[in-house]
Motif scaffolding. Structure first.
Motif, short mmCIF file in Angstrom:
data_model
loop_
_atom_site.label_atom_id
_atom_site.label_comp_id
_atom_site.label_asym_id
_atom_site.label_seq_id
_atom_site.Cartn_x
_atom_site.Cartn_y
_atom_site.Cartn_z
N LEU A 71 -98.80 52.51 138.73
CA LEU A 71 -97.76 51.50 138.93
C LEU A 71 -96.63 52.03 139.79
N ILE A 72 -96.29 53.30 139.61
CA ILE A 72 -95.27 53.92 140.45
C ILE A 72 -95.75 53.93 141.90
N MET A 73 -97.01 54.29 142.12
CA MET A 73 -97.57 54.29 143.47
C MET A 73 -97.51 52.89 144.09
N LEU A 74 -97.93 51.90 143.32
CA LEU A 74 -97.89 50.52 143.83
C LEU A 74 -96.46 50.16 144.25
N SER A 75 -95.50 50.48 143.41
CA SER A 75 -94.11 50.18 143.72
C SER A 75 -93.66 50.90 144.98
N HIS A 76 -94.06 52.15 145.12
CA HIS A 76 -93.71 52.93 146.31
C HIS A 76 -94.17 52.22 147.58
N TYR A 77 -95.33 51.58 147.52
CA TYR A 77 -95.88 50.89 148.69
C TYR A 77 -95.51 49.41 148.75
N GLY A 78 -94.59 48.98 147.89
CA GLY A 78 -94.15 47.59 147.91
C GLY A 78 -95.16 46.63 147.34
N LEU A 79 -96.01 47.12 146.45
CA LEU A 79 -97.04 46.29 145.83
C LEU A 79 -96.71 46.07 144.36
N ARG A 80 -97.36 45.07 143.78
CA ARG A 80 -97.14 44.72 142.37
C ARG A 80 -98.48 44.75 141.64
N PRO A 81 -98.43 44.85 140.31
CA PRO A 81 -99.67 44.78 139.54
C PRO A 81 -100.46 43.49 139.84
N SER A 82 -99.76 42.41 140.13
CA SER A 82 -100.44 41.15 140.43
C SER A 82 -101.34 41.27 141.65
N ASP A 83 -100.99 42.16 142.59
CA ASP A 83 -101.86 42.37 143.75
C ASP A 83 -103.21 42.95 143.32
N VAL A 84 -103.18 43.88 142.38
CA VAL A 84 -104.41 44.48 141.88
C VAL A 84 -105.17 43.48 141.03
N LEU A 85 -104.46 42.75 140.18
CA LEU A 85 -105.12 41.75 139.35
C LEU A 85 -105.78 40.66 140.19
#
Length: 114
Positions: A71-85
């Motif tokens: 989740l920290i990595m996703l945030s670093h790249y401007g992504l959200r958990p919803s993108d993975v879901l």
């Protein structure tokens, strides 16, 4: 389940500009991409070792650590958990073999080990 992921993502986002001396997450963000990715590798290894030991409580704990750092990595790249879901929903009902073949055909993977 996505509600806890969204809440965590919001907290992580708020820590991007936080004090690295006061917050572990802020410190990790301040250290940058390499530190974040290294931590994910460490957590993945710990999850694998827990699984190899068959220790269910440790598997859950180490997987939680791994997910948290992802989740920290996703945030670093401007992504959200919803993108993975959303991606998981897209893949739902598609065989793994077919999905991997579609990624290979579109150039999204580089090798059988990718």
């Amino acid at each position: 389940m996505s509600d806890i992921l969204d809440r965590l993502a919001d907290v992580l986002e708020s820590r991007k500009s936080g004090n690295p001396d006061a917050s572990y997450v802020s410190r990790l963000f301040s250290r940058g991409e390499d530190a974040i990715l290294k931590k994910i590798g460490e957590e993945a290894t710990e999850a694998v070792l827990a699984a190899k030991d068959g220790d269910k409580l440790r598997i859950v704990g180490e997987t939680a650590d791994l997910w948290f750092h992802c989740l920290i990595m996703l945030s670093h790249y401007g992504l959200r958990p919803s993108d993975v879901l959303m991606e998981l929903r897209r893949r739902e009902g598609i065989s793994g073999i077919d999905e991997k073949a579609s990624r290979a055909a579109s150039g999204r993977i580089e090798s059988e080990h990718g």
